[in-house]
Design an enzyme around this catalytic site. Structure first.
Site, PDB file in Angstrom:
ATOM      1  N   CYS A  90      12.731  41.006  18.863  1.00  0.00           N
ATOM      2  CA  CYS A  90      12.336  41.525  20.169  1.00  0.00           C
ATOM      3  C   CYS A  90      10.832  41.371  20.329  1.00  0.00           C
ATOM      4  CB  CYS A  90      12.692  43.003  20.298  1.00  0.00           C
ATOM      5  SG  CYS A  90      14.431  43.376  20.022  1.00  0.00           S
ATOM      6  N   ARG A 106       9.896  42.883  28.264  1.00  0.00           N
ATOM      7  CA  ARG A 106      10.303  42.641  26.882  1.00  0.00           C
ATOM      8  C   ARG A 106      11.481  41.688  26.828  1.00  0.00           C
ATOM      9  NH1 ARG A 106      13.046  47.258  23.665  1.00  0.00           N
ATOM     10  NH2 ARG A 106      13.437  45.468  22.321  1.00  0.00           N
TER      11      ARG A 106
END
Length: 337
Positions: A90, A106
């Site tokens: 991530c 994100r």
């Protein structure tokens, strides 16, 4: 248990006006809400749904608009959909525009299994109970601030969100380094787990400074997540409406809070290691290398991009941290030119 779609009309009903409705689904996604009286509104995480969630949270009454949610959460949810099979990586980034606008976004490349994420609208006053190894006997609180979030595993476990004060929080995987406080039963009333951190911050604070101080008043302990078979190993990025940001980590059983002026987070190792590693890439530049003269011969770069020699291109957390910092720095240089 038991969901029904958002009403097909402007605004949302209060608890007393709710009537049973059938679940529905379309090609663009599905919308669902809980039947509980003190409900959290749920919707499948698609850009179409997010555009419908520009809300201001007033108790359980939802009326438009909530400033910045459309831009920032749309970016977050769009990136959330970029799942890379077999990967547990991530990347989070905060961008500040020339006019001072702040965007947090994100990626969520969780490839181990489907998180079944939905968009949740959590009203002010909604009650939460912190998790401990003994159950939900941890800290109890009612949110002072309403927020919109993305849940995991179809329960009140949130990985991302933004509240009505413009504070955004993201949970990021931190395997091998996240080490929480030891559980003390006598301190259960001030204890929460890793999956409680996002709603705790979003429901109680307006700025990163308040969030940092608030984290010092709770004890985060390891609690086994059934879907994983181990405690959730996490660290968190927090951004407020001014663009200020922090990274929250638990290392060797201690709370560590880092100023995140770079506005980037990835995964392991600890945040301070990533910032130190940046020193190995100080040569990176959007400007091509200059011509070089050797003896009586002139040598010029064969093409553009020579200033980026050494930029890592793999998918490791360290390389993604370098790449995102470089992109942000170079974009900022051009914007200010």
């Amino acid at each position: 248990t038991g969901f029904r779609p958002f009403p097909a009309r402007r605004g949302f009903p209060t608890s007393d006006s709710i009537r049973p409705r059938r679940r529905f689904s379309t090609e663009r996604g599905s919308c669902q809400t809980s039947k509980r009286l003190n409900r959290i509104w749920m919707a499948r995480a698609t850009p179409l749904v997010v555009r419908q969630l520009k809300l201001k949270l007033e108790g359980e009454r939802m009326v438009p608009p909530l400033k910045y949610v459309g831009t920032v959460l749309s970016c977050s949810v769009a990136l959330l959909c970029l799942l890379v099979a077999g990967s547990d990586a991530c990347t989070g980034i905060r961008l500040i525009a020339k006019d001072g606008s702040v965007v947090y976004g994100r990626t969520m490349e969780w490839g181990a299994f489907d998180l079944n994420s939905r968009v949740a609208i959590v009203p002010r006053g909604f009650g939460f109970s912190g998790h401990t190894p003994d159950g939900q006997n941890g800290k109890h609180w009612k949110g002072k601030v309403g927020f919109v979030a993305i849940d995991m595993l179809e329960k009140n476990a949130f990985c991302d969100g933004m509240n009505e004060q413009g504070l955004a929080v993201g949970l990021f995987y931190h395997p091998g380094f996240a080490s929480y406080l030891k559980y003390d039963k006598t301190l259960a009333d001030s204890t929460i787990s890793a999956v409680d951190v996002v709603p705790y911050i979003l429901g109680n604070f307006a700025t990163v400074r308040e969030a940092a101080e608030g984290m010092k008043t709770v004890r985060v302990v390891g609690v086994v997540e059934a879907a994983l078979g181990i405690p959730v190993a996490a660290h968190w990025m927090v951004v407020d409406r001014t663009g200020k940001s922090i990274v929250i980590e638990f290392l060797e059983g201690e709370l560590r809070i880092f100023d995140n002026s770079l506005g980037v987070i990835t995964n392991a190792p600890e945040y301070s290691w990533h910032t130190t590693n940046l020193r190995n890439y100080l040569n990176l530049s959007p400007v091509a290398l200059p011509a070089l003269k050797l003896e009586n011969m002139d040598f010029r770069p064969l093409g553009a991009g020579t200033g980026m020699f050494g930029l890592p291109g793999d998918f490791t957390p360290a390389s993604r941290f370098i790449a995102m910092n470089s992109a942000d720095k170079f974009e900022h240089q051009y914007a200010m030119a």
